[in-house]
Design a protein around this motif. Structure first.
Motif, short mmCIF file in Angstrom:
data_model
loop_
_atom_site.label_atom_id
_atom_site.label_comp_id
_atom_site.label_asym_id
_atom_site.label_seq_id
_atom_site.Cartn_x
_atom_site.Cartn_y
_atom_site.Cartn_z
N UNK A 1 -10.63 4.70 -23.96
CA UNK A 1 -9.23 4.34 -24.24
C UNK A 1 -8.33 5.20 -23.36
N UNK A 2 -7.41 4.56 -22.68
CA UNK A 2 -6.61 5.28 -21.69
C UNK A 2 -5.15 5.43 -22.11
N UNK A 3 -4.54 4.35 -22.60
CA UNK A 3 -3.12 4.42 -22.89
C UNK A 3 -2.76 3.38 -23.95
N UNK A 4 -1.84 3.77 -24.82
CA UNK A 4 -1.29 2.80 -25.78
C UNK A 4 0.22 2.83 -25.64
N UNK A 5 0.80 1.68 -25.35
CA UNK A 5 2.25 1.55 -25.23
C UNK A 5 2.79 1.08 -26.57
N UNK A 6 3.51 1.95 -27.31
CA UNK A 6 3.97 1.56 -28.64
C UNK A 6 5.05 0.47 -28.62
N UNK A 7 5.73 0.30 -27.52
CA UNK A 7 6.80 -0.70 -27.45
C UNK A 7 6.24 -2.11 -27.26
N UNK A 8 5.27 -2.24 -26.38
CA UNK A 8 4.67 -3.56 -26.16
C UNK A 8 3.39 -3.72 -26.98
N UNK A 9 2.97 -2.63 -27.63
CA UNK A 9 1.75 -2.60 -28.44
C UNK A 9 0.54 -3.05 -27.62
N UNK A 10 0.48 -2.49 -26.40
CA UNK A 10 -0.60 -2.80 -25.47
C UNK A 10 -1.55 -1.61 -25.37
N UNK A 11 -2.82 -1.86 -25.59
CA UNK A 11 -3.85 -0.84 -25.47
C UNK A 11 -4.58 -1.05 -24.15
#
Length: 148
Positions: A40-50
């Motif tokens: 797991x590298x990054x989670x964008x809380x705004x777009x909810x993209x993992x």
């Protein structure tokens, strides 16, 4: 005054806790043979993209077809994910000494090393730097050092 762990526990948006939670869920969901090849590298809380890094080209191709499946599984496990993205990112392995490319030092390279070293007043530092440059240029081209 609050302790660090109290601050982290009270902050639901803490990136550290969020990624820790994502790691636990991700590694509980994936098969054992995918654990060493995915991170797991990054989670964008705004777009909810993992974003998941995949370190094997063949698995990258296979996993890219299963994004919807992983999204459903991760949401069942408690993550609020709208999109799962796989990025190919090879893990670099150490190169064996026998297979390393060896370069002969050109006269231009030798002159560059000598001119660089003679500008250093401290003899010990100059010797170490010269040794470093020689080692570098034996394994890398001279052009890789010079920025044009």
């Amino acid at each position: 005054m609050k302790k660090l762990n109290q601050i982290l526990k009270s902050s639901s948006n803490s990136a550290v806790l969020q990624m820790s939670h994502i790691y636990k869920i991700w590694y509980s969901v994936v098969m054992d043979n995918l654990k060493p090849v995915t991170t797991p590298y990054h989670f964008d809380p705004y777009t909810k993209t993992l974003t998941i890094k995949v370190h094997d080209n063949i698995w990258y191709t296979d996993l890219s077809y299963m994004t919807e499946d992983f999204k459903l599984i991760l949401n069942e496990k408690g993550l609020d994910v709208l999109k799962v993205v796989f990025k190919y990112s090879p893990k670099y392995e150490k190169v064996k000494k026998q297979s390393q490319t060896a370069y002969n030092l050109s006269d231009k390279c030798k002159n560059y090393i000598e001119n660089s070293v003679k500008k250093i007043n401290n003899k010990k530092i100059a010797e170490n730097f010269k040794e470093y440059l020689i080692n570098y240029f034996q394994h890398n081209s001279f052009e890789s050092w010079i920025i044009k």
